[in-house]
Scaffold this motif. Structure first.
Motif, short mmCIF file in Angstrom:
data_model
loop_
_atom_site.label_atom_id
_atom_site.label_comp_id
_atom_site.label_asym_id
_atom_site.label_seq_id
_atom_site.Cartn_x
_atom_site.Cartn_y
_atom_site.Cartn_z
N ASP A 1 46.15 -13.67 -17.97
CA ASP A 1 45.06 -12.70 -18.11
C ASP A 1 44.19 -12.64 -16.85
OD1 ASP A 1 45.86 -11.98 -20.64
OD2 ASP A 1 44.51 -13.38 -21.64
N LYS A 2 43.96 -13.77 -16.24
CA LYS A 2 43.17 -13.78 -15.02
C LYS A 2 43.90 -13.06 -13.90
CE LYS A 2 40.07 -16.54 -12.30
NZ LYS A 2 39.37 -17.79 -12.16
N LYS B 1 36.72 -5.12 -20.12
CA LYS B 1 36.35 -6.44 -20.67
C LYS B 1 37.07 -7.57 -19.95
CE LYS B 1 34.92 -5.03 -25.24
NZ LYS B 1 35.23 -4.99 -26.65
N LYS B 2 38.34 -7.38 -19.62
CA LYS B 2 39.09 -8.46 -18.97
C LYS B 2 38.50 -8.81 -17.61
CE LYS B 2 42.62 -5.36 -17.09
NZ LYS B 2 44.01 -4.98 -17.13
N ASP C 1 35.35 -11.06 -18.08
CA ASP C 1 35.66 -12.45 -18.40
C ASP C 1 35.88 -13.31 -17.16
OD1 ASP C 1 35.48 -11.90 -21.10
OD2 ASP C 1 37.64 -11.66 -21.36
N PHE C 2 36.52 -12.75 -16.15
CA PHE C 2 36.92 -13.55 -15.00
C PHE C 2 36.28 -13.13 -13.68
CE2 PHE C 2 40.68 -13.51 -17.86
CZ PHE C 2 40.64 -14.84 -18.23
N SER D 1 33.13 -11.12 -13.14
CA SER D 1 31.91 -10.36 -13.45
C SER D 1 31.13 -9.95 -12.20
CB SER D 1 31.01 -11.16 -14.39
OG SER D 1 30.55 -12.34 -13.75
N ARG E 1 29.46 -6.21 -14.39
CA ARG E 1 28.57 -6.79 -15.41
C ARG E 1 27.43 -5.83 -15.76
NH1 ARG E 1 27.77 -10.53 -11.11
NH2 ARG E 1 26.01 -9.89 -9.85
#
Length: 160
Positions: free
Chosen positions: A60-61, A96-97, A100-101, A103, A123
């Protein structure tokens, strides 16, 4: 996937690549150093060493890595994710992804609608849903004449 939806998907991929190239060249013309950093650039290298990331904990990252590392003439560094949208709108769910990593990354939206180039911190966009015309951004200095020239290219290539 039907032929029509497949063709639409391919068209959107091409438009996304054109949008990335326009943003990259706009920054370069403004004396920024631009380095490709995104998933596609990383995946190309990973695929050459036969690593399967589908089951990796870092999948995901990796999939959310911003498109560019951009260094200003003064040495400040920004992570830039480029998105294309024909209607000038972004769906928060699609970002959103990144939140998470990454911002601290910035989002640059390229659109066939004016203003053709908009920007925000990911963000901040996730909080308030606002994007700002690139020429008004206080953290990025792109000559308005350069933005206008690249806006003409957007109008040419992204006719709806």
């Amino acid at each position: 996937m039907t032929y029509q939806s497949s063709a639409h998907f391919a068209s959107n991929v091409v438009k996304g690549r054109i949008a990335e190239t326009l943003v990259e060249e706009m920054f370069k013309k403004s004396k920024y150093q631009v380095y490709r950093f995104g998933y596609e650039a990383i995946l190309q290298n990973i695929s050459q060493i036969n690593v399967d990331i589908r089951d990796s904990e870092t999948k995901d990252k990796i999939r959310s890595i911003p498109d560019f590392i951009v260094v200003s003439p003064h040495g400040s560094v920004q992570l830039i994710e480029v998105k294309y949208s024909s209607d000038g709108k972004l769906n928060k769910d699609n970002l959103k992804k990144y939140l998470d990593f990454w911002s601290e990354a910035r989002i640059v939206l390229v659109s066939s609608k004016k203003p053709h180039f908009q920007i925000s911190y990911i963000r901040n966009f996730m909080k308030d849903g606002k994007l700002y015309p690139l020429e008004n951004d206080k953290f990025t200095t792109i000559d308005p004449n350069i933005i206008e020239k690249f806006s003409e290219v957007v109008q040419e290539y992204f006719k709806e």
